[in-house]
Motif scaffolding. Structure first.
Motif, PDB file in Angstrom:
ATOM      1  N   GLY A 144      26.832  10.655  12.786  1.00 48.28           N
ATOM      2  CA  GLY A 144      25.930   9.712  12.142  1.00 48.28           C
ATOM      3  C   GLY A 144      25.233  10.045  11.191  1.00 48.28           C
ATOM      4  O   GLY A 144      24.985   9.214   9.945  1.00 48.28           O
ATOM      5  N   LEU A 145      24.678  11.192  11.002  1.00 50.21           N
ATOM      6  CA  LEU A 145      23.909  11.821   9.805  1.00 50.21           C
ATOM      7  C   LEU A 145      24.781  11.832   8.483  1.00 50.21           C
ATOM      8  O   LEU A 145      24.406  11.546   7.549  1.00 50.21           O
TER       9      LEU A 145
ATOM     10  N   TYR B 223      15.288   7.508   9.004  1.00 50.06           N
ATOM     11  CA  TYR B 223      15.765   8.443  10.043  1.00 50.06           C
ATOM     12  C   TYR B 223      15.339  10.085   9.397  1.00 50.06           C
ATOM     13  O   TYR B 223      15.854  10.107   8.229  1.00 50.06           O
TER      14      TYR B 223
ATOM     15  N   GLU C 141      16.659   0.430   6.956  1.00 45.69           N
ATOM     16  CA  GLU C 141      16.680   0.813   8.338  1.00 45.69           C
ATOM     17  C   GLU C 141      16.199  -0.208   9.172  1.00 45.69           C
ATOM     18  O   GLU C 141      14.912  -0.627   8.992  1.00 45.69           O
TER      19      GLU C 141
ATOM     20  N   SER D 189      13.640   3.776  14.068  1.00 44.56           N
ATOM     21  CA  SER D 189      14.030   4.030  15.212  1.00 44.56           C
ATOM     22  C   SER D 189      13.065   4.637  16.178  1.00 44.56           C
ATOM     23  O   SER D 189      13.213   5.023  17.136  1.00 44.56           O
TER      24      SER D 189
ATOM     25  N   ASP E 156      20.927   1.607   7.851  1.00 40.78           N
ATOM     26  CA  ASP E 156      21.397   2.253   8.839  1.00 40.78           C
ATOM     27  C   ASP E 156      21.307   1.301  10.068  1.00 40.78           C
ATOM     28  O   ASP E 156      19.998   0.872  10.371  1.00 40.78           O
TER      29      ASP E 156
ATOM     30  N   CYS F  12      22.180   1.777  13.281  1.00 39.57           N
ATOM     31  CA  CYS F  12      22.652   2.347  14.598  1.00 39.57           C
ATOM     32  C   CYS F  12      22.013   1.387  15.810  1.00 39.57           C
ATOM     33  O   CYS F  12      22.573   1.514  16.755  1.00 39.57           O
TER      34      CYS F  12
ATOM     35  N   ALA G  66      26.128   5.115  13.563  1.00 35.76           N
ATOM     36  CA  ALA G  66      26.266   6.304  14.349  1.00 35.76           C
ATOM     37  C   ALA G  66      26.863   6.021  15.302  1.00 35.76           C
ATOM     38  O   ALA G  66      26.442   5.428  16.553  1.00 35.76           O
TER      39      ALA G  66
ATOM     40  N   THR H  70      28.129   7.792  17.417  1.00 35.69           N
ATOM     41  CA  THR H  70      27.386   8.592  18.448  1.00 35.69           C
ATOM     42  C   THR H  70      26.887   7.700  19.649  1.00 35.69           C
ATOM     43  O   THR H  70      26.785   8.243  20.549  1.00 35.69           O
ATOM     44  N   LYS H  71      26.093   6.778  19.192  1.00 37.56           N
ATOM     45  CA  LYS H  71      25.222   6.101  19.982  1.00 37.56           C
ATOM     46  C   LYS H  71      26.078   5.095  21.014  1.00 37.56           C
ATOM     47  O   LYS H  71      26.723   5.355  21.703  1.00 37.56           O
TER      48      LYS H  71
ATOM     49  N   LEU I  83      29.999  13.005  18.598  1.00 34.58           N
ATOM     50  CA  LEU I  83      29.103  13.117  17.468  1.00 34.58           C
ATOM     51  C   LEU I  83      30.124  12.332  16.394  1.00 34.58           C
ATOM     52  O   LEU I  83      31.143  12.997  16.058  1.00 34.58           O
TER      53      LEU I  83
ATOM     54  N   TYR J  47      20.164   8.155  21.932  1.00 31.46           N
ATOM     55  CA  TYR J  47      20.258   6.948  22.837  1.00 31.46           C
ATOM     56  C   TYR J  47      21.673   6.369  22.583  1.00 31.46           C
ATOM     57  O   TYR J  47      22.547   6.762  22.024  1.00 31.46           O
TER      58      TYR J  47
HETATM   59  C1  LIG Z   1      18.542   5.862  13.164  1.00 33.22           C
HETATM   60  C2  LIG Z   1      19.520   7.011  13.161  1.00 33.22           C
HETATM   61  N1  LIG Z   1      20.356   7.131  12.268  1.00 33.22           N
HETATM   62  C3  LIG Z   1      21.249   7.955  12.211  1.00 33.22           C
HETATM   63  C4  LIG Z   1      21.500   8.993  13.303  1.00 33.22           C
HETATM   64  C5  LIG Z   1      22.270  10.111  13.190  1.00 33.22           C
HETATM   65  O1  LIG Z   1      23.451  10.064  14.212  1.00 33.22           O
HETATM   66  P1  LIG Z   1      23.886  11.190  14.656  1.00 33.22           P
HETATM   67  O2  LIG Z   1      23.330  11.783  15.733  1.00 33.22           O
HETATM   68  O3  LIG Z   1      25.351  10.789  14.982  1.00 33.22           O
HETATM   69  O4  LIG Z   1      24.157  12.459  13.591  1.00 33.22           O
HETATM   70  C6  LIG Z   1      20.573   8.954  14.274  1.00 33.22           C
HETATM   71  C7  LIG Z   1      20.479   9.694  15.549  1.00 33.22           C
HETATM   72  O5  LIG Z   1      19.708   9.932  16.378  1.00 33.22           O
HETATM   73  C8  LIG Z   1      19.541   7.593  14.306  1.00 33.22           C
HETATM   74  O6  LIG Z   1      18.667   7.687  15.420  1.00 33.22           O
END
Ligand SMILES: Cc1ncc(COP(=O)(O)O)c(C=O)c1O
Length: 389
Positions: free
Chosen positions: A83-84, A108, A151, A155, A180, A182, A202, A204-205, A214, A335
């Motif tokens: 996600g990053l 983030y 965003e 978060s 963002d 997420c 992301a 990932t979540k 990831l 999360y």
């Molecule tokens: C708001 C937000 N953006 C991006 C990310 C990045 O995701 P990743 O953990 O897949 O790199 C996160 C991860 O915690 C996040 O909370």
């Protein structure tokens, strides 16, 4: 099926991104582990549109992109290894030497770190804005501003920006916007419908949903912008593993169903926390008395299971005792998984503009998983009992 708006989102997530007749009848697309691809005809070696190397992705990557496009009704999708990376790739692609980006103060923090370190090293510049700035963002746009990151919600402290006002100001100056997404996950917030150029996930979540991948994604309608991002991805040689693509695709099948449970349980616990004497406030935009509730109702169709609450002022040791007493909630940063998580998040506010912060007590962030709510409440109750009365 790709993006058929006549059926509901759950149906779309079940039926997009797979084609059993091309998969030996298997329900799910196959995982091909491939670098080299051998071709049948020499004519195809240099032909546009022919898959010639694994770095461009295989069938499972194509199907994941189809399903993600169906999620937000996007025309273009890029998938990333985290996600990053989905947050930083648009900055890498769109903001160069002598150019400028606007980031919300609650962004983030690794995205912030990328701008403060790598973007500045590459000759770009960054300014931070109060996430509640609304149309006032117009005054911060410079002639060399190329991207405004948004965003929603933040978060950790859950501010909601006025997305429409920021997008209008950006469009008036021809500046791209990226959000963002997420928390809303493409299910509860659809940034492209609000005029945002790039929706960042992301996966990932909530899409992954099981804390075992990831991955990230970028969703767009603008072909020119999508091409710039694809070129940046190709220049860097980015490629998501087929296993991760498959895991995210599997997660998408149940994401809308899981989110309903996260949402209901999250709200029930948030409301219960509001009644606790140890808690001074709960930061959850779906609560009617939340200062961002009106904006949330305007732009979102539901809420995720992630929110924060503020404890009454407590010592550092009290917070450690509180956190160390949980049995069901895991101590962790992420999360969106099936398991509940807890952490104190105010230590991460060191980068923030202190004018934007008005907290006297420690902030505790919860990611509500899929356990039985009564068990989660009992775990929280036990933790509250460790605090001095
Ligand atoms: C708001 C937000 N953006 C991006 C990310 C990045 O995701 P990743 O953990 O897949 O790199 C996160 C991860 O915690 C996040 O909370």
């Amino acid at each position: 099926m790709s993006s058929n708006k006549t059926v509901g989102l759950s149906t779309r997530m079940i039926h997009s991104g797979r084609n059993p007749s091309n998969q030996l009848g298997a329900v799910n697309p196959p995982i091909h582990r491939a670098s080299t691809i051998v071709l049948n005809r020499a004519e195809d070696l240099y032909k546009d549109g022919v898959r010639t190397y694994g770095i461009g992705g295989m069938q499972v990557h194509d199907e994941l992109k189809n399903a993600l496009c169906a999620l937000e009704d996007a025309n273009h999708c890029l998938i990333t290894e985290s996600g990053l990376l989905a947050c930083t790739l648009p900055i890498f692609a769109l903001v160069g030497a002598g150019e400028h980006i606007l980031l919300p103060d609650n962004v983030y923090s690794p995205t912030r770190r990328y701008c403060d370190r790598s973007l500045k090293r590459a000759g770009g510049s960054v300014s931070y804005y109060d996430p509640t700035i609304g149309e006032g963002i117009a005054d911060l746009i410079q002639d060399n501003t190329r991207l405004i990151m948004i965003e929603s919600p933040g978060s950790l402290t859950f501010e909601l920006p006025d997305i429409r006002a920021i997008v209008a100001a950006a469009k008036a100056r021809g500046v791209a916007t990226a959000l963002d997404n997420c928390w809303g996950s493409g299910v509860y917030l659809r940034p492209l419908d609000l005029g945002v150029d790039i929706s960042i996930l992301a996966t990932t979540k909530y899409a992954g949903g099981h804390s075992d991948t990831l991955s990230g994604a970028l969703l767009l309608n603008d072909a020119n912008l999508a091409n710039k991002l694809a070129e940046a991805s190709a220049d860097l040689g980015l490629c998501t593993s087929p296993e991760d693509a498959s895991i995210v695709l599997r997660g998408l099948r149940t994401m809308t169903t899981r989110l309903k449970v996260h949402e209901k349980a999250g709200l029930e616990i948030a409301e219960w926390l509001q009644t606790r004497p140890e808690v001074s406030q709960v930061l959850h935009p779906a609560l009617p008395d939340n200062p961002y509730h009106k904006l949330w109702k305007r732009d979102f169709t539901g809420s995720a299971g992630l929110f924060t609450f503020e404890l009454k002022p407590s010592s550092k040791q009290d917070v450690l005792n509180f956190l160390n007493s949980f049995e069901l909630f895991g101590l962790g940063f992420s999360y969106g998984g099936y398991e509940s998580l807890v952490m104190n998040c105010d230590p991460q506010l060191v980068y923030r503009d202190k004018n934007n912060l008005k907290f006297d007590g420690p902030l505790i962030r919860l990611s509500i998983g899929l356990e039985d709510v009564e068990d989660l409440k009992a775990d929280l109750e036990k933790a509250f009992a460790t605090l001095p009365q």
